[in-house]
Design a protein around this motif. Structure first.
Motif, PDB file in Angstrom:
ATOM      1  N   GLY A   1      73.062  32.156  43.900  1.00  0.00           N
ATOM      2  CA  GLY A   1      74.556  32.415  43.850  1.00  0.00           C
ATOM      3  C   GLY A   1      75.396  31.074  44.379  1.00  0.00           C
ATOM      4  N   GLU A   2      76.401  30.839  44.083  1.00  0.00           N
ATOM      5  CA  GLU A   2      77.559  30.643  45.002  1.00  0.00           C
ATOM      6  C   GLU A   2      78.418  30.758  45.456  1.00  0.00           C
TER       7      GLU A   2
ATOM      8  N   GLN B   1      80.690  32.296  49.513  1.00  0.00           N
ATOM      9  CA  GLN B   1      81.683  33.256  49.517  1.00  0.00           C
ATOM     10  C   GLN B   1      82.833  32.230  49.728  1.00  0.00           C
TER      11      GLN B   1
ATOM     12  N   THR C   1      96.539  34.773  41.227  1.00  0.00           N
ATOM     13  CA  THR C   1      95.492  35.335  42.025  1.00  0.00           C
ATOM     14  C   THR C   1      96.078  35.896  42.092  1.00  0.00           C
TER      15      THR C   1
ATOM     16  N   ARG D   1      78.891  21.813  39.939  1.00  0.00           N
ATOM     17  CA  ARG D   1      78.015  23.426  39.949  1.00  0.00           C
ATOM     18  C   ARG D   1      79.611  23.912  39.021  1.00  0.00           C
ATOM     19  N   LYS D   2      79.150  25.633  38.124  1.00  0.00           N
ATOM     20  CA  LYS D   2      80.250  26.378  37.584  1.00  0.00           C
ATOM     21  C   LYS D   2      81.301  26.788  38.689  1.00  0.00           C
ATOM     22  N   PRO D   3      82.331  27.263  39.600  1.00  0.00           N
ATOM     23  CA  PRO D   3      82.614  27.469  40.638  1.00  0.00           C
ATOM     24  C   PRO D   3      82.797  28.772  40.496  1.00  0.00           C
ATOM     25  N   SER D   4      82.329  29.350  41.711  1.00  0.00           N
ATOM     26  CA  SER D   4      83.250  31.124  41.622  1.00  0.00           C
ATOM     27  C   SER D   4      83.476  30.429  43.078  1.00  0.00           C
ATOM     28  N   THR D   5      84.103  29.936  43.691  1.00  0.00           N
ATOM     29  CA  THR D   5      84.078  29.996  45.148  1.00  0.00           C
ATOM     30  C   THR D   5      86.206  29.270  45.137  1.00  0.00           C
ATOM     31  N   SER D   6      86.860  29.770  46.117  1.00  0.00           N
ATOM     32  CA  SER D   6      87.767  29.774  46.267  1.00  0.00           C
ATOM     33  C   SER D   6      87.888  27.806  46.876  1.00  0.00           C
TER      34      SER D   6
ATOM     35  N   TRP E   1      84.422  20.789  37.187  1.00  0.00           N
ATOM     36  CA  TRP E   1      83.556  21.025  37.827  1.00  0.00           C
ATOM     37  C   TRP E   1      82.320  20.168  37.292  1.00  0.00           C
TER      38      TRP E   1
END
Length: 429
Positions: free
Chosen positions: A42-43, A45, A66, A163-168, A195
């Motif tokens: 996974g991405e 944190q 946010t 990469r498709k980000p899910s991290t701030s 990305w």
């Protein structure tokens, strides 16, 4: 070196080390990568700048849409960033290195241009940019001129690319010493390029050319190796492979095995120097099955070696990733990049006059990258994707050159592995 001036002036300097942080241990990640079916890591944190980052809060919550709470920096899950304190109208050198396990990053500082002057320890022809792409294993020096309004502070931001980000975003502040460092910038942090805007990445990468005076690559090569980068399966396990061989390191170190001719310590069959020319790089492999191997590419001392890194589609359709490839023990010349499958006519595009010296280079989705190096450092060297889970899953090869020139190897070095340990115990060495 002492007594030599650098080819640019600066009044001060900062070091920035980038990394990515997971809330699971590397052991847990390793187990997941080695299971069937694959459990991807996974991405991350958090993105860290000099080991510091925030989680479950946004440093820029006032300016980003946010619902996360504003960081209070009272311990626990928050960690105050290291602020860059600068004086107005000065030039600062920022030395940047990325040790991320996975994330490709983009660095930007609000309202400020960055002038790239060095890559992987080698000077480059300076060029100005708004932001810098940096992949795992790479390092850069950029010059920053503090020529903006000294009554404001500015965001320094890193965000995920490729990469498709899910991290701030990772954030810290560029503080003009004329005001308090506790005053937040009035504008939002820089927006990281999309990305999958690979053209942005390519444009930056192709601007990197050697500074005048950098040694030029040899005009001719002695050996050429084609390395096809694919995702495969081995006995149902998901692996990455090079020329259909997924690297699994042997228990006994290569250097001792080769030096003392321990022929059963690793596969003595040379790995493939090429791949089938009819391989379709734009689609998943027709036969996804690969083999495990730990053979070695053997080069003569001082041979000039070309490596053509060829990217392809992974197991799922419409999928090809950026991979940063890193060579131990050498700098190499980056001769060029290209789209699609490498063909002989592509040699005409090689840069043989201003090729940059690097130790890490990327291959872009469905593309190729051409490298040239001189095998002039006796030893055994890894050449691998610097994305940690990809290396764990087999994306790497081993180069050896002039091992007979290596001096005395301690007996204890052989005992690192099972084969060597038994030989030492039995009195063979």
């Amino acid at each position: 070196p002492k007594g030599q001036n650098e080819p640019f002036h600066y009044d001060g300097e900062f070091n920035l080390l980038f990394s990515d942080l997971w809330h699971t241990s590397s052991h847990e990640q390793e187990v997941g990568l080695s299971t069937k079916p694959l459990k991807w890591i996974g991405e991350p944190q958090t993105l860290l700048i000099n080991g510091r980052g925030q989680f479950n809060c946004s440093l820029a919550s006032k300016f980003i849409n946010t619902t996360l709470p504003e960081c209070q920096f009272k311990g626990g899950e928050e960690c105050a960033p290291q602020i860059l304190h600068v004086e107005p109208n000065k030039t600062y050198r920022i030395r940047i290195a990325s040790t991320t396990s996975l994330a490709a990053l983009n660095l930007a500082i609000s309202n400020h241009k960055l002038v790239v002057v060095e890559a992987d320890g080698n000077y480059v022809t300076p060029f100005a940019v708004d932001d810098v792409d940096i992949y795992s294993g790479e390092s850069y020096s950029v010059l920053l001129r503090t020529d903006q309004d000294p009554n404001k502070n500015y965001w320094l931001s890193i965000g995920v690319r490729g990469r498709k980000p899910s991290t701030s975003q990772g954030l810290t502040i560029l503080n003009y010493k004329t005001i308090s460092a506790s005053i937040f910038p009035t504008s939002s942090p820089p927006i990281t390029p999309l990305w999958n805007d690979f053209e942005h990445s390519k444009a930056f990468t192709k601007k990197i050319i050697a500074k005048m005076g950098t040694p030029q690559p040899p005009k001719l090569y002695d050996r050429r190796v084609f390395l096809l980068n694919t995702q495969n399966r081995v006995d149902g396990f998901t692996k990455w492979s090079i020329n259909n061989v997924s690297l699994t390191l042997p228990p006994t170190p290569y250097l001792g095995s080769i030096k003392f001719k321990i022929n059963n310590a690793f596969d003595q069959t040379p790995p493939p120097m090429n791949f089938p020319q009819d391989y379709d790089i734009f689609n998943p492999p027709v036969n996804p099955n690969a083999t495990i191997g730990n053979g070695v590419y053997m080069f003569n001392l001082n041979e000039v070696v070309d490596v053509i890194l060829q990217n392809s589609n992974q197991l799922s359709v419409n999928g090809s990733e950026i991979h940063p490839w890193h060579l131990h023990g050498h700098d190499f010349w980056v001769l060029g990049y290209g789209e699609g499958k490498f063909k002989l006519g592509d040699e005409k595009k090689f840069n043989l006059t201003h090729a940059p010296l690097r130790n890490t280079a990327v291959i872009f989705p469905y593309g190729w990258t051409a490298l040239r190096f001189k095998a002039d450092n006796p030893g055994v060297w890894a050449f691998h994707c610097h994305i940690e889970p990809h290396l764990h899953m087999g994306m790497g090869v081993i180069f050896a050159e002039g091992v007979h020139k290596v001096g005395k190897i301690p007996r204890e070095a052989l005992t690192c592995g099972l084969t060597g340990k038994k030989l030492v115990e039995n009195g063979h060495y």
